[in-house]
Motif scaffolding. Structure first.
Motif, PDB file in Angstrom:
ATOM      1  N   MET A   1       0.844  -1.197   0.000  1.00 21.67           N
ATOM      2  CA  MET A   1       0.000   0.000   0.000  1.00 21.67           C
ATOM      3  C   MET A   1       0.878   1.244   0.000  1.00 21.67           C
ATOM      4  O   MET A   1       1.830   1.336   0.762  1.00 21.67           O
ATOM      5  CB  MET A   1      -0.919  -0.009   1.227  1.00 21.67           C
ATOM      6  CG  MET A   1      -1.828   1.196   1.308  1.00 21.67           C
ATOM      7  SD  MET A   1      -3.019   1.069   2.665  1.00 21.67           S
ATOM      8  CE  MET A   1      -4.167  -0.115   1.962  1.00 21.67           C
ATOM      9  N   LYS A   2       0.548   2.196  -0.878  1.00 23.35           N
ATOM     10  CA  LYS A   2       1.349   3.406  -1.020  1.00 23.35           C
ATOM     11  C   LYS A   2       0.498   4.640  -0.720  1.00 23.35           C
ATOM     12  O   LYS A   2      -0.688   4.687  -1.022  1.00 23.35           O
ATOM     13  CB  LYS A   2       1.917   3.518  -2.442  1.00 23.35           C
ATOM     14  CG  LYS A   2       2.867   2.412  -2.838  1.00 23.35           C
ATOM     15  CD  LYS A   2       3.516   2.702  -4.169  1.00 23.35           C
ATOM     16  CE  LYS A   2       2.494   2.756  -5.290  1.00 23.35           C
ATOM     17  NZ  LYS A   2       3.134   2.934  -6.620  1.00 23.35           N
ATOM     18  N   ARG A   3       1.155   5.651  -0.137  1.00 18.21           N
ATOM     19  CA  ARG A   3       0.484   6.939   0.080  1.00 18.21           C
ATOM     20  C   ARG A   3       0.340   7.639  -1.261  1.00 18.21           C
ATOM     21  O   ARG A   3       1.304   7.768  -2.033  1.00 18.21           O
ATOM     22  CB  ARG A   3       1.306   7.801   1.035  1.00 18.21           C
ATOM     23  CG  ARG A   3       0.611   9.100   1.441  1.00 18.21           C
ATOM     24  CD  ARG A   3       1.581  10.027   2.159  1.00 18.21           C
ATOM     25  NE  ARG A   3       2.040   9.463   3.409  1.00 18.21           N
ATOM     26  CZ  ARG A   3       1.448   9.676   4.585  1.00 18.21           C
ATOM     27  NH1 ARG A   3       0.380  10.447   4.649  1.00 18.21           N
ATOM     28  NH2 ARG A   3       1.939   9.135   5.681  1.00 18.21           N
ATOM     29  N   MET A   4      -0.865   8.113  -1.558  1.00 11.31           N
ATOM     30  CA  MET A   4      -1.098   8.820  -2.801  1.00 11.31           C
ATOM     31  C   MET A   4      -0.536  10.246  -2.702  1.00 11.31           C
ATOM     32  O   MET A   4      -0.724  10.925  -1.679  1.00 11.31           O
ATOM     33  CB  MET A   4      -2.593   8.883  -3.130  1.00 11.31           C
ATOM     34  CG  MET A   4      -3.232   7.521  -3.397  1.00 11.31           C
ATOM     35  SD  MET A   4      -2.576   6.710  -4.882  1.00 11.31           S
ATOM     36  CE  MET A   4      -1.435   5.512  -4.179  1.00 11.31           C
ATOM     37  N   PRO A   5       0.174  10.697  -3.741  1.00 11.07           N
ATOM     38  CA  PRO A   5       0.806  12.026  -3.672  1.00 11.07           C
ATOM     39  C   PRO A   5      -0.225  13.151  -3.610  1.00 11.07           C
ATOM     40  O   PRO A   5      -1.281  13.076  -4.236  1.00 11.07           O
ATOM     41  CB  PRO A   5       1.623  12.081  -4.967  1.00 11.07           C
ATOM     42  CG  PRO A   5       0.967  11.109  -5.888  1.00 11.07           C
ATOM     43  CD  PRO A   5       0.439  10.012  -5.022  1.00 11.07           C
ATOM     44  N   ARG A   6       0.087  14.168  -2.834  1.00  9.69           N
ATOM     45  CA  ARG A   6      -0.781  15.333  -2.694  1.00  9.69           C
ATOM     46  C   ARG A   6       0.084  16.530  -2.343  1.00  9.69           C
ATOM     47  O   ARG A   6       0.943  16.448  -1.472  1.00  9.69           O
ATOM     48  CB  ARG A   6      -1.828  15.111  -1.604  1.00  9.69           C
ATOM     49  CG  ARG A   6      -2.844  16.246  -1.466  1.00  9.69           C
ATOM     50  CD  ARG A   6      -3.895  15.889  -0.427  1.00  9.69           C
ATOM     51  NE  ARG A   6      -4.934  16.900  -0.347  1.00  9.69           N
ATOM     52  CZ  ARG A   6      -4.855  18.011   0.380  1.00  9.69           C
ATOM     53  NH1 ARG A   6      -3.759  18.234   1.099  1.00  9.69           N
ATOM     54  NH2 ARG A   6      -5.841  18.879   0.400  1.00  9.69           N
ATOM     55  N   ASP A   7      -0.129  17.641  -3.033  1.00 14.36           N
ATOM     56  CA  ASP A   7       0.654  18.850  -2.799  1.00 14.36           C
ATOM     57  C   ASP A   7       0.047  19.622  -1.625  1.00 14.36           C
ATOM     58  O   ASP A   7      -0.768  20.530  -1.805  1.00 14.36           O
ATOM     59  CB  ASP A   7       0.690  19.714  -4.060  1.00 14.36           C
ATOM     60  CG  ASP A   7       1.719  20.835  -3.967  1.00 14.36           C
ATOM     61  OD1 ASP A   7       2.149  21.143  -2.836  1.00 14.36           O
ATOM     62  OD2 ASP A   7       2.088  21.401  -5.014  1.00 14.36           O
ATOM     63  N   SER A   8       0.445  19.249  -0.403  1.00 20.64           N
ATOM     64  CA  SER A   8      -0.157  19.841   0.792  1.00 20.64           C
ATOM     65  C   SER A   8       0.130  21.338   0.908  1.00 20.64           C
ATOM     66  O   SER A   8      -0.724  22.115   1.339  1.00 20.64           O
ATOM     67  CB  SER A   8       0.360  19.120   2.047  1.00 20.64           C
ATOM     68  OG  SER A   8      -0.017  17.760   2.032  1.00 20.64           O
ATOM     69  N   ASN A 317       5.674   4.735   3.276  1.00 20.16           N
ATOM     70  CA  ASN A 317       4.494   3.913   3.078  1.00 20.16           C
ATOM     71  C   ASN A 317       4.352   2.884   4.198  1.00 20.16           C
ATOM     72  O   ASN A 317       5.343   2.485   4.817  1.00 20.16           O
ATOM     73  CB  ASN A 317       4.578   3.192   1.729  1.00 20.16           C
ATOM     74  CG  ASN A 317       4.546   4.159   0.563  1.00 20.16           C
ATOM     75  OD1 ASN A 317       3.827   5.155   0.601  1.00 20.16           O
ATOM     76  ND2 ASN A 317       5.317   3.881  -0.469  1.00 20.16           N
ATOM     77  N   PRO A 318       3.132   2.419   4.468  1.00 21.47           N
ATOM     78  CA  PRO A 318       2.926   1.425   5.536  1.00 21.47           C
ATOM     79  C   PRO A 318       3.765   0.159   5.372  1.00 21.47           C
ATOM     80  O   PRO A 318       4.101  -0.495   6.365  1.00 21.47           O
ATOM     81  CB  PRO A 318       1.426   1.108   5.426  1.00 21.47           C
ATOM     82  CG  PRO A 318       0.820   2.342   4.857  1.00 21.47           C
ATOM     83  CD  PRO A 318       1.850   2.875   3.902  1.00 21.47           C
ATOM     84  N   ASP A 319       4.117  -0.193   4.133  1.00 16.86           N
ATOM     85  CA  ASP A 319       4.920  -1.401   3.906  1.00 16.86           C
ATOM     86  C   ASP A 319       6.247  -1.358   4.655  1.00 16.86           C
ATOM     87  O   ASP A 319       6.810  -2.407   4.994  1.00 16.86           O
ATOM     88  CB  ASP A 319       5.193  -1.581   2.406  1.00 16.86           C
ATOM     89  CG  ASP A 319       3.932  -1.956   1.637  1.00 16.86           C
ATOM     90  OD1 ASP A 319       2.928  -2.269   2.294  1.00 16.86           O
ATOM     91  OD2 ASP A 319       3.951  -1.929   0.397  1.00 16.86           O
ATOM     92  N   VAL A 320       6.766  -0.165   4.904  1.00 15.08           N
ATOM     93  CA  VAL A 320       8.046  -0.029   5.614  1.00 15.08           C
ATOM     94  C   VAL A 320       7.944  -0.624   7.013  1.00 15.08           C
ATOM     95  O   VAL A 320       8.939  -1.135   7.549  1.00 15.08           O
ATOM     96  CB  VAL A 320       8.450   1.464   5.686  1.00 15.08           C
ATOM     97  CG1 VAL A 320       9.635   1.672   6.620  1.00 15.08           C
ATOM     98  CG2 VAL A 320       8.773   1.985   4.289  1.00 15.08           C
ATOM     99  N   PHE A 321       6.750  -0.603   7.605  1.00 19.41           N
ATOM    100  CA  PHE A 321       6.578  -1.049   8.978  1.00 19.41           C
ATOM    101  C   PHE A 321       6.086  -2.497   9.083  1.00 19.41           C
ATOM    102  O   PHE A 321       5.850  -2.985  10.180  1.00 19.41           O
ATOM    103  CB  PHE A 321       5.590  -0.136   9.709  1.00 19.41           C
ATOM    104  CG  PHE A 321       5.933   1.315   9.604  1.00 19.41           C
ATOM    105  CD1 PHE A 321       7.158   1.783  10.045  1.00 19.41           C
ATOM    106  CD2 PHE A 321       5.050   2.221   9.038  1.00 19.41           C
ATOM    107  CE1 PHE A 321       7.494   3.126   9.951  1.00 19.41           C
ATOM    108  CE2 PHE A 321       5.366   3.562   8.932  1.00 19.41           C
ATOM    109  CZ  PHE A 321       6.599   4.016   9.390  1.00 19.41           C
ATOM    110  N   SER A 322       5.906  -3.163   7.953  1.00 20.23           N
ATOM    111  CA  SER A 322       5.321  -4.497   7.972  1.00 20.23           C
ATOM    112  C   SER A 322       6.351  -5.544   7.589  1.00 20.23           C
ATOM    113  O   SER A 322       7.477  -5.240   7.186  1.00 20.23           O
ATOM    114  CB  SER A 322       4.130  -4.569   7.010  1.00 20.23           C
ATOM    115  OG  SER A 322       4.570  -4.437   5.660  1.00 20.23           O
ATOM    116  N   VAL A 323       5.961  -6.792   7.734  1.00 18.32           N
ATOM    117  CA  VAL A 323       6.771  -7.917   7.287  1.00 18.32           C
ATOM    118  C   VAL A 323       5.870  -8.807   6.440  1.00 18.32           C
ATOM    119  O   VAL A 323       4.703  -9.032   6.772  1.00 18.32           O
ATOM    120  CB  VAL A 323       7.365  -8.702   8.475  1.00 18.32           C
ATOM    121  CG1 VAL A 323       6.279  -9.278   9.358  1.00 18.32           C
ATOM    122  CG2 VAL A 323       8.310  -9.788   7.993  1.00 18.32           C
TER     123      VAL A 323
END
Length: 349
Positions: A1-8, A317-323
């Motif tokens: 799962m990836k964070r969708m880009p947004r120009d905050s 992204n959340p994948d960084v924290f998962s296994v």
């Protein structure tokens, strides 16, 4: 799962200016109004950053999105409580997140941080507050659930209103009943166990000097890293990755490292990780904890340092924290026991 880009920086300041303008009658071209807006925002931000309760709540709110995204069953996690709401005939309040699961299920989630130390101490939701959230969910054609992080116990629960105890003006739950009725399984959460011990061995380069000097110190250059489960070396790269994740973020503990010597030379340094609570050796495995708690520990490394918050969210992204544990996993040197905890809605203390 990836964070969708947004120009905050492009969109959020103008949205905030618009929202503040409604109660302050700001004019877009009035420099004094812009200065007043920036002054108000600056003072509000400084005040909020000193409010530890607010910071803890916002960090846990952001954390839940990563937990949900990392557990594997979500296909979308969307922040829901932003932007204007117009509603006819009822009071509504947007929950924190909208969740879409891979099986097509949709629901909304309100996130709470509970710092109670007593697992039997009640956590309360006012009825009028729950009603506003339910009104919003009903208009969206779905339901709302409540994700509570019991920070001192390092456990998440996900509850429907029906899992709580109803009183005249409130609903209550506590950790023990909440954990028994938790629906975290719907997000992909599970308990993980394996055979103790898990070990990591740092092997010195044989061609480099690693003797112990007169002060009892040795300097080594690591040439290889080996991982073990129950004394068996783990050879598969995927199993090594899982084992290292469990070592880093599981509940097992370790003592001071042991040095393996080759004469007066340090050959390797070994860390053994083991359960720090009693476990049944006859059953052949011990629990390392839940995946949601491990994801939380991984997230904490990005947002907390020496028990102090230094960031509310992580730019990864959340994948960084998962296994990644494949479906139907059968380990060769790393056997795993995976327990999917079903909610027991009839449980009572």
């Amino acid at each position: 799962m990836k964070r969708m880009p947004r120009d905050s920086l492009k969109f959020d300041p103008i949205e905030l200016f618009t929202a503040v303008s409604r109660s302050n009658n700001y004019k877009i071209e009035a420099e004094a109004d812009i200065d007043d807006f920036l002054d108000k925002v600056g003072k509000s931000l400084k005040s909020s950053l000193k409010n530890q309760r607010l910071l803890n709540g916002k960090r846990v709110e952001a954390l839940f999105a990563h937990v949900a995204g990392a557990l594997g069953k979500c296909v979308m996690v969307k922040q829901e409580d932003s932007g204007a709401i117009f509603a006819a005939g009822m009071n509504v309040q947007a929950p924190d997140y909208s969740i879409a699961l891979s099986d097509g299920t949709r629901f909304l989630v309100e996130v709470k941080n509970c710092h109670h130390g007593d697992p039997k101490e009640d956590y309360e939701f006012r009825k009028d507050y729950v009603e506003r959230l339910e009104n919003y969910a009903r208009l969206q054609g779905t339901t709302v659930k409540f994700a509570i992080y019991f920070s001192r116990i390092r456990k998440w629960v996900l509850l429907s209103k029906e899992s709580m105890t109803e009183h005249r003006n409130k609903y209550t739950t506590n950790f023990i009943e909440g954990y028994a009725k938790s629906e975290m399984i719907s997000l992909g959460d599970r308990m993980i166990g394996t055979k103790p011990n898990l070990s990591i061995e740092l092997i010195a380069k044989p061609e480099e000097e690693s003797k112990i000097n007169e002060d009892g110190l040795a300097s080594i250059i690591i040439g290889n890293v080996k991982l073990y489960c129950d004394g068996n070396e783990i050879m598969s790269e995927s199993e090594k990755h899982i084992a290292f994740y469990l070592i880093r973020f599981g509940d097992w503990t370790t003592d001071d490292p042991a040095a393996e010597m080759d004469g007066d030379r340090v050959k390797a340094i070994r860390y053994d990780f083991y359960p720090d609570v009693p476990w049944e050796e006859e059953q052949g495995f011990a629990m390392l904890g839940s995946l949601s708690s491990m994801v939380t520990s991984a997230y904490n490394e990005h947002t907390v340092y020496e028990s102090k918050i230094y960031a509310l969210d992580a730019g990864v992204n959340p994948d960084v924290f998962s296994v990644h544990i494949p479906d139907g996993y059968k380990g060769e040197q790393l056997p795993l026991w995976q327990f999917y905890i079903q909610p027991n809605m009839k449980f009572k203390i």
